[in-house]
Design a protein around this motif. Sequence first.
Motif, PDB file in Angstrom:
ATOM      1  N   ARG A  20       0.868  -1.149  -0.026  1.00 22.81           N
ATOM      2  CA  ARG A  20       0.052  -0.049  -0.023  1.00 22.81           C
ATOM      3  C   ARG A  20       1.065   1.129   0.214  1.00 22.81           C
ATOM      4  O   ARG A  20       1.910   1.242   0.976  1.00 22.81           O
ATOM      5  CB  ARG A  20      -0.739  -0.058   1.280  1.00 22.81           C
ATOM      6  CG  ARG A  20      -1.841   1.006   1.432  1.00 22.81           C
ATOM      7  CD  ARG A  20      -2.454   0.893   2.791  1.00 22.81           C
ATOM      8  NE  ARG A  20      -3.358   1.985   2.862  1.00 22.81           N
ATOM      9  CZ  ARG A  20      -4.332   2.302   3.802  1.00 22.81           C
ATOM     10  NH1 ARG A  20      -4.312   1.470   4.920  1.00 22.81           N
ATOM     11  NH2 ARG A  20      -4.906   3.391   3.866  1.00 22.81           N
ATOM     12  N   ARG A  22       2.877   4.537   0.982  1.00 26.27           N
ATOM     13  CA  ARG A  22       3.315   5.204   2.120  1.00 26.27           C
ATOM     14  C   ARG A  22       3.426   3.990   3.214  1.00 26.27           C
ATOM     15  O   ARG A  22       3.824   4.532   4.433  1.00 26.27           O
ATOM     16  CB  ARG A  22       2.290   6.310   2.445  1.00 26.27           C
ATOM     17  CG  ARG A  22       2.040   7.263   1.177  1.00 26.27           C
ATOM     18  CD  ARG A  22       1.704   8.575   1.666  1.00 26.27           C
ATOM     19  NE  ARG A  22       0.559   8.652   2.617  1.00 26.27           N
ATOM     20  CZ  ARG A  22      -0.784   8.300   2.289  1.00 26.27           C
ATOM     21  NH1 ARG A  22      -1.205   7.920   1.086  1.00 26.27           N
ATOM     22  NH2 ARG A  22      -1.894   8.289   3.235  1.00 26.27           N
TER      23      ARG A  22
ATOM     24  N   LEU B  49      -2.722   5.739   7.806  1.00 22.24           N
ATOM     25  CA  LEU B  49      -2.907   5.998   6.338  1.00 22.24           C
ATOM     26  C   LEU B  49      -4.482   6.336   5.941  1.00 22.24           C
ATOM     27  O   LEU B  49      -4.470   7.273   5.260  1.00 22.24           O
ATOM     28  CB  LEU B  49      -2.415   4.767   5.373  1.00 22.24           C
ATOM     29  CG  LEU B  49      -0.743   4.621   5.750  1.00 22.24           C
ATOM     30  CD1 LEU B  49      -0.509   3.236   4.926  1.00 22.24           C
ATOM     31  CD2 LEU B  49       0.115   5.492   5.270  1.00 22.24           C
ATOM     32  N   ASP B  50      -5.299   5.691   6.833  1.00 21.90           N
ATOM     33  CA  ASP B  50      -6.686   5.617   6.383  1.00 21.90           C
ATOM     34  C   ASP B  50      -6.844   7.042   6.738  1.00 21.90           C
ATOM     35  O   ASP B  50      -7.724   7.776   6.103  1.00 21.90           O
ATOM     36  CB  ASP B  50      -7.487   4.597   7.440  1.00 21.90           C
ATOM     37  CG  ASP B  50      -7.291   3.300   6.398  1.00 21.90           C
ATOM     38  OD1 ASP B  50      -7.085   3.250   5.279  1.00 21.90           O
ATOM     39  OD2 ASP B  50      -7.738   2.345   7.169  1.00 21.90           O
ATOM     40  N   GLU B  52      -5.111   9.704   7.215  1.00 21.97           N
ATOM     41  CA  GLU B  52      -4.437  10.775   6.311  1.00 21.97           C
ATOM     42  C   GLU B  52      -5.222  10.619   4.712  1.00 21.97           C
ATOM     43  O   GLU B  52      -5.576  12.049   4.610  1.00 21.97           O
ATOM     44  CB  GLU B  52      -3.139  10.062   6.031  1.00 21.97           C
ATOM     45  CG  GLU B  52      -2.156  10.461   6.988  1.00 21.97           C
ATOM     46  CD  GLU B  52      -0.522  10.173   6.507  1.00 21.97           C
ATOM     47  OE1 GLU B  52       0.191  10.527   6.943  1.00 21.97           O
ATOM     48  OE2 GLU B  52      -0.177   9.275   5.418  1.00 21.97           O
ATOM     49  N   ASP B  53      -5.677   9.697   4.500  1.00 16.16           N
ATOM     50  CA  ASP B  53      -6.590   9.724   3.179  1.00 16.16           C
ATOM     51  C   ASP B  53      -8.090  10.490   3.427  1.00 16.16           C
ATOM     52  O   ASP B  53      -8.483  11.108   2.623  1.00 16.16           O
ATOM     53  CB  ASP B  53      -6.698   8.311   2.803  1.00 16.16           C
ATOM     54  CG  ASP B  53      -5.623   7.629   2.163  1.00 16.16           C
ATOM     55  OD1 ASP B  53      -4.608   8.332   1.869  1.00 16.16           O
ATOM     56  OD2 ASP B  53      -5.480   6.351   2.029  1.00 16.16           O
ATOM     57  N   LEU B  58      -1.314  15.118   6.306  1.00 14.07           N
ATOM     58  CA  LEU B  58      -0.125  14.173   6.265  1.00 14.07           C
ATOM     59  C   LEU B  58       0.155  14.280   7.749  1.00 14.07           C
ATOM     60  O   LEU B  58       0.178  15.300   8.722  1.00 14.07           O
ATOM     61  CB  LEU B  58       0.850  14.809   5.678  1.00 14.07           C
ATOM     62  CG  LEU B  58       2.155  14.195   5.822  1.00 14.07           C
ATOM     63  CD1 LEU B  58       2.411  12.863   4.958  1.00 14.07           C
ATOM     64  CD2 LEU B  58       3.265  15.203   5.238  1.00 14.07           C
TER      65      LEU B  58
END
Lengths: 201, 84
Positions: A20, A22, B49-50, B52-53, B58
Amino acid sequence: MVGNDIVDLQLARKESNWQRPRFLEKIFTEEERHFIHTANDKDAAVWLLWSGKESVYKIIARLEKRRFFAPKKIAFCTDDFSRRRVDDLTAKVVSTGYTFSTKSVVTDTHIHTVAQLDNINKKLIKNNFYIKKNNYPTQHKTTRQHLLKNYAKMTNLAVADLRIQKDENQIPYLYHQNEKQSTVISISHHGNYGGYAILTV
Amino acid sequence: MNKTELIEALKEIAKPYVQDEAAFQNLTEDTKFIDDLKINSANLVDIVLDVEDKFDILIEDEAMENMLTVKGAMDIITEKIGVK
């Protein structure tokens, strides 16, 4: 001081997509990512380094009595990578100056890593095993039973008098008849595998 | 987005990784991702990451250190986007 971590490789493939975007950047240093990208088995390389960081983290959390999530603060020495001794690595925490040695058992099905700090004059016992039923309560119970049984055998103490209790930082301690023991223990389970490490004076 | 909506959004993000349903049903600001929800520590990266999305932000390494609780995640998001 000792810490351990186990990864069920089949479950890890199912639970985590390390490709995935990053994902690797959040966990690994540039050198570590290079090691992963040039490895024959990239999947195993990811979980080898991850289990190393986790086992080191468990020692730091015990020493500093705090929890945090900073996988990149624990960095592996690149010299070890060039030697390709993947089962025997050195990790450093730059901010504190601690140096750890991590030793891993790498199989097709699981990776078990034990990290150590200042291990002089201490006896280390480590073990990993298959757990048939992989639901969380069974993993939890089985792993503790394995550890206590082995410790009882080592010390000639009765299993019934022994128990494991975690403190407010989720650090496990061993108790004998309600007396906290100086023996350091670390427990880990993931999917169908469990592992532990015991360090006695 | 207010606080309740933010908790709901985080609940939705954490859901696929949860291994303790009862703790998940009773999720509050104080809920710990790993200790309470039994989320695998490697999946904590997915949650970062989720987040961030979802919020188009960031999360730097230093901020990520505190991503162990719902409150920790809320503070980071609030600081980045501003929540009423």
